[in-house]
Design a protein around this motif. Structure first.
Motif, mmCIF file in Angstrom:
data_model
loop_
_atom_site.group_PDB
_atom_site.id
_atom_site.type_symbol
_atom_site.label_atom_id
_atom_site.label_comp_id
_atom_site.label_asym_id
_atom_site.label_seq_id
_atom_site.Cartn_x
_atom_site.Cartn_y
_atom_site.Cartn_z
ATOM 1 N N ALA A 179 39.377 -26.087 67.000
ATOM 2 C CA ALA A 179 40.723 -26.327 66.478
ATOM 3 C C ALA A 179 40.788 -25.850 65.036
ATOM 4 O O ALA A 179 39.828 -25.990 64.274
ATOM 5 N N GLY A 180 41.902 -25.239 64.674
ATOM 6 C CA GLY A 180 42.052 -24.729 63.317
ATOM 7 C C GLY A 180 41.675 -23.270 63.185
ATOM 8 O O GLY A 180 41.677 -22.731 62.079
ATOM 9 N N LEU A 181 41.350 -22.618 64.323
ATOM 10 C CA LEU A 181 40.998 -21.200 64.300
ATOM 11 C C LEU A 181 41.687 -20.510 65.476
ATOM 12 O O LEU A 181 41.486 -20.886 66.627
ATOM 13 N N VAL A 193 35.532 -18.254 54.144
ATOM 14 C CA VAL A 193 36.987 -18.368 53.998
ATOM 15 C C VAL A 193 37.279 -19.394 52.911
ATOM 16 O O VAL A 193 36.501 -20.331 52.705
ATOM 17 N N PRO A 194 38.399 -19.226 52.181
ATOM 18 C CA PRO A 194 38.724 -20.184 51.118
ATOM 19 C C PRO A 194 39.358 -21.458 51.683
ATOM 20 O O PRO A 194 40.030 -21.434 52.721
ATOM 21 N N PRO A 212 41.435 -24.766 56.334
ATOM 22 C CA PRO A 212 40.152 -25.456 56.454
ATOM 23 C C PRO A 212 39.809 -26.247 55.191
ATOM 24 O O PRO A 212 40.222 -25.902 54.084
ATOM 25 N N ALA A 213 39.028 -27.295 55.406
ATOM 26 C CA ALA A 213 38.570 -28.122 54.290
ATOM 27 C C ALA A 213 37.277 -27.537 53.716
ATOM 28 O O ALA A 213 36.486 -26.920 54.429
ATOM 29 N N LEU A 214 37.086 -27.717 52.429
ATOM 30 C CA LEU A 214 35.894 -27.216 51.757
ATOM 31 C C LEU A 214 34.642 -27.724 52.470
ATOM 32 O O LEU A 214 34.515 -28.916 52.762
ATOM 33 N N GLY A 215 33.716 -26.797 52.777
ATOM 34 C CA GLY A 215 32.476 -27.150 53.460
ATOM 35 C C GLY A 215 32.575 -27.161 54.969
ATOM 36 O O GLY A 215 31.555 -27.290 55.659
ATOM 37 N N LEU A 253 32.342 -19.211 60.826
ATOM 38 C CA LEU A 253 32.959 -19.056 59.510
ATOM 39 C C LEU A 253 32.696 -20.324 58.697
ATOM 40 O O LEU A 253 32.761 -21.437 59.230
ATOM 41 N N ARG A 254 32.438 -20.161 57.408
ATOM 42 C CA ARG A 254 32.199 -21.316 56.538
ATOM 43 C C ARG A 254 33.235 -21.336 55.423
ATOM 44 O O ARG A 254 33.512 -20.308 54.797
ATOM 45 N N CYS A 255 33.824 -22.495 55.212
ATOM 46 C CA CYS A 255 34.818 -22.656 54.156
ATOM 47 C C CYS A 255 34.103 -22.930 52.831
ATOM 48 O O CYS A 255 33.320 -23.885 52.713
ATOM 49 N N ALA A 256 34.365 -22.075 51.848
ATOM 50 C CA ALA A 256 33.638 -22.130 50.576
ATOM 51 C C ALA A 256 34.630 -22.107 49.411
ATOM 52 O O ALA A 256 35.813 -21.783 49.581
ATOM 53 N N PRO A 257 34.171 -22.441 48.194
ATOM 54 C CA PRO A 257 35.048 -22.330 47.028
ATOM 55 C C PRO A 257 35.557 -20.901 46.875
ATOM 56 O O PRO A 257 34.865 -19.934 47.203
ATOM 57 N N GLU A 258 36.754 -20.758 46.341
ATOM 58 C CA GLU A 258 37.387 -19.451 46.236
ATOM 59 C C GLU A 258 36.533 -18.466 45.447
ATOM 60 O O GLU A 258 36.460 -17.277 45.775
#
Length: 434
Positions: free
Chosen positions: A240-242, A18-19, A283-286, A315-320
């Motif tokens: 939290a956040g999902l 996710v971005p 979400p925050a990056l990483g 889910l992992r937050c990654a660069p767009e």
């Protein structure tokens, strides 16, 4: 415990990245497979109650088929099993009280069933309540924690409690205590609302049978399923956040940080898939967002409640740029869409059967924007949109053939639950009914 004796629980994302800083939907497909190794010598004893409609509208072929089906079930049981038979018109009688199916009890039950004659009006709820009372007595008198009620009726209730929502509520309360309910709608013109409510609340199967041979096959199938069944409940816990949205129309309740989903009973080797959307906040990056999964089931051999866990669905937050470049699992996305659309068809036809046409149509329309967004890049996008539009139109119409509406409810419910269709006269998919 060998591999074939365990419950298998797995999960798959349509896209696991996710971005950063964005709210997006991701599809999660949770898949379960019941144990396959259930030996005949250790198969689960059955606690079964047949509730048979003997009202006047059941006269002729339907009554004869119900008698044949009931006698077939009785003959297939043995002394490990308990059976009761209840019949109803405007009055309710216990034809065969709860007993172990030793030879003398089988003979007595068959003889009692063969005395049935169609007459009078229909107190469907009264018959079902008496059946549930017999099932509860079985549980009180045995070490087993599960009993099953099967109602066979044309559903044309005109006496007693008739409100579908109240029937579903009562059935759900009993299911939570171990008494589940399935229903068989007999004949082309059966009344769907009340029977569907009992099956939905009771976490059982719903079948529509036009022909006598289908009634026999379905009821014998209910016995087979009860012998090889494991009770299932799926729990998901999200951080939290999902936010989790259940797309499969299954009984469920919110828990702190997650969902508890009641899957009903699966027979040996059967599979069930559950579709969900997970929505991120920002979400925050990483950042990693794990969803814990656990399913509880009953080991048929020992009777013990067991837990099956799967690796967290994360889910992992990654660069767009990484998110855009990641391949999407289109098989998962299409499967989620199939379950989502079958659930909308089922919920809509439930409303249509209750003559709530605007609500029925709005169930499909209100999900349209979110489905379209999720479906981007998948196969059959345009075709799916046309099918949903056709579904919305017929749901809005009071002129849609009632038999087609009932059949659509039946096949869409089977699709979302992946129930086996034992009828010889199979009806295709919900899309075929449009």
């Amino acid at each position: 415990m060998t591999d074939t004796e365990r419950l298998h629980l797995t999960s798959r994302w349509d896209l696991g990245l996710v971005p950063a800083g964005e709210s997006v939907d991701r599809g999660l497909l949770v898949e379960l497979k019941a144990p396959t190794a259930i030996a005949a010598s250790t198969r689960r004893p059955v606690n079964l109650v047949l509730v048979l409609d003997r009202s006047g509208s059941m006269g002729g072929g339907p009554m004869a088929a119900v008698i044949e089906a009931a006698c077939g079930v009785i003959g297939a049981m043995d002394e490990r099993d308990r059976l009761a038979v209840v019949c109803f018109d405007q009055e309710v009688d216990v034809l065969a009280p709860p007993r172990r199916m030793r030879p003398d009890a089988r003979d007595a039950a068959r003889a009692a069933v063969r005395t049935l004659e169609a007459r009078g009006s229909t107190d469907l709820a009264g018959g079902w309540f008496q059946g549930a009372e017999c099932a509860s007595a079985m549980l009180a008198d045995a070490a087993e924690r599960h009993a099953h009620v099967v109602v066979l009726s044309d559903g044309q209730a005109n006496q007693g409690l008739q409100n579908p929502d109240q029937l579903a509520e009562h059935a759900a309360a009993l299911a939570a205590r171990g008494v589940t309910t399935s229903a068989v709608g007999v004949g082309r013109n059966y009344s769907a609302s009340q029977l569907e409510a009992l099956a939905r609340g009771g976490e059982g199967r719903l079948n529509h049978c036009d022909h006598g041979e289908d009634i026999v096959d379905v009821i014998l199938g209910e016995l087979m399923d009860e012998r090889e069944t494991v009770a299932q409940q799926l729990t998901l816990r999200a951080p939290a956040g999902l936010e989790l949205t259940l797309l499969s129309a299954l009984p469920h309740e919110a828990t702190p940080g997650g969902l508890r989903i009641r899957l009903g009973n699966l027979r040996a080797g059967a599979e069930r898939s559950v579709a969900l959307l997970a929505t991120t906040e920002a979400p925050a990056l990483g950042e990693h967002l794990p969803i814990a999964l656990e399913a509880r089931w009953t080991d048929p051999e020992t009777g013990r409640t067991e837990a099956a866990e799967a690796p967290a669905a994360t889910l992992r937050c990654a660069p767009e740029a990484d998110v855009d470049a990641a391949p999407r699992d289109l098989e998962v996305a299409d499967r989620i869409l199939d379950l989502w659309e079958a659930s909308l068809a089922y919920q809509g036809t439930r409303m249509h059967a209750a003559a709530r046409y605007d609500e029925a149509s709005s169930i499909v329309k209100s999900a349209e924007e979110r489905i379209d967004r999720f479906a981007q890049g998948t196969t059959r996008v345009r075709q799916r949109r046309q099918e949903r539009a056709a579904l919305s139109r017929v749901l809005a119409s009071a002129d849609w053939d009632a038999a087609e509406s009932r059949t659509t409810m039946d096949v869409s419910r089977k699709a979302l639950r992946q129930d086996l269709d034992r009828r010889r006269d199979q009806k295709g998919t919900w899309r075929d009914r449009l």
